[in-house]
Scaffold this motif. Structure first.
Motif, short mmCIF file in Angstrom:
data_model
loop_
_atom_site.label_atom_id
_atom_site.label_comp_id
_atom_site.label_asym_id
_atom_site.label_seq_id
_atom_site.Cartn_x
_atom_site.Cartn_y
_atom_site.Cartn_z
N VAL A 26 0.84 -1.20 0.00
CA VAL A 26 0.00 0.00 0.00
C VAL A 26 0.87 1.24 0.00
O VAL A 26 2.06 1.20 0.32
CB VAL A 26 -0.95 0.04 1.22
N SER B 25 -8.68 4.05 -2.12
CA SER B 25 -8.40 3.25 -3.30
C SER B 25 -7.00 3.55 -3.84
O SER B 25 -6.26 2.63 -4.24
CB SER B 25 -9.45 3.54 -4.39
N ARG C 88 -4.47 1.87 -1.56
CA ARG C 88 -4.45 0.41 -1.77
C ARG C 88 -3.69 0.04 -3.03
O ARG C 88 -3.06 -1.01 -3.11
CB ARG C 88 -5.88 -0.13 -1.86
N ALA D 271 -7.56 1.63 4.24
CA ALA D 271 -6.61 0.96 3.35
C ALA D 271 -5.53 0.19 4.11
O ALA D 271 -4.75 -0.55 3.49
CB ALA D 271 -5.95 2.00 2.44
#
Length: 272
Positions: free
Chosen positions: A94, A160, A163, A196
């Protein structure tokens, strides 16, 4: 102590009167040279089009702008992104949520010169002439700080991005302040890191002129961008010091926001 206000945004408590008046200043000839060099760097950025978002290109232009304005940068450590892993309490692969105190538009330039990342900026920046175009091409994401209905969508987009491995720079004070402690860190962006499983890297930004703390670079109240730029361009010996602190991990946005603010504020007061 902020550059904002109205609606649900931060209350304006600081005015341009809080700003150091760029003493000592450069001579008029040097000021002209700086503006010419800045125009050249901006022109190169415009000519690069969408390629400006490439990390090497973005870092080069950011460093070029600092050089043009005569601003020196000090960074410790030199990397802002944290490489997460299960042993560090983060999901491997990540990105990092980089959160910093906010003093000036120059903050973004300096941090991109250290490490090109995705920048979360207020919507108004995207509407600035030339600068807005460059910001969009550089991959900035814009947020309406008064549009609370859009906030869940912004958080989801940030989560998002994290991630996917992209690191994101945010200024959780939501506006600029003349001193590092400034306003409280708002919690919304920290929710994206929690969702995340991404590390949070607190960063302290400080400005000096010839070794003395300076507010010359601060962008405050109802001041125009042009006036702020002119003050920075004529300042002699201006240094931006970037200090990246140990990463934070957690699943509670309130705790993450409070911990990040405490680190940034404490290190500022200690001069670290």
């Amino acid at each position: 102590m902020s550059h904002g206000g109205g609606g649900g945004g931060p209350v304006v408590l600081c005015t341009p009167a809080c700003v150091t008046r760029s003493v000592p200043r450069v001579a008029s000839g040097e000021l002209g040279r700086r503006y010419a060099a800045l125009a050249y760097e901006i022109g190169r950025g415009v000519a690069q089009g969408e390629r400006l978002a490439e990390p090497l290109a973005l870092r080069a232009r950011a460093r070029g702008v600092l050089d043009a304005l005569g601003v020196r940068i000090e960074s410790a450590p030199e990397s802002l992104t944290v490489r997460g892993g299960p042993d560090r309490g983060a999901v491997q692969g990540v990105g990092t949520l980089i959160v910093a105190n906010h003093i000036s538009w120059l903050d973004v330039v300096g941090l991109l010169a250290v490490e090109p990342v995705t920048v979360l900026a207020k919507r108004e920046v995207g509407q600035w002439p030339v600068i807005g175009t460059l910001a969009r091409r550089a991959g900035c994401q814009f947020i309406d700080r008064d549009g609370l209905r859009q906030l869940p969508y912004v958080v989801a987009e940030l989560a998002s991005a994290l991630r996917s491995g992209r690191s994101v720079l945010a200024f959780p004070q939501a506006t600029t302040w003349c001193s590092v402690p400034g306003g409280r860190f708002r919690r919304a962006t920290f929710q994206a890191a929690a969702d995340a499983g991404a590390p949070v890297r607190p960063v302290t930004i400080r400005y000096y002129q010839h070794g003395t703390r300076s507010t010359t670079a601060a962008f405050l109240g109802d001041e125009t961008f042009g006036a702020s730029l002119h003050r920075v361009a004529r300042a002699r010996g201006l240094t931006m010091r970037v200090t990246a602190h140990s990463p934070l991990h957690g699943s509670d946005r309130r705790e993450l926001a409070a911990a990040a603010q405490a680190v940034v504020t404490t290190r500022c007061e200690e001069g670290g």
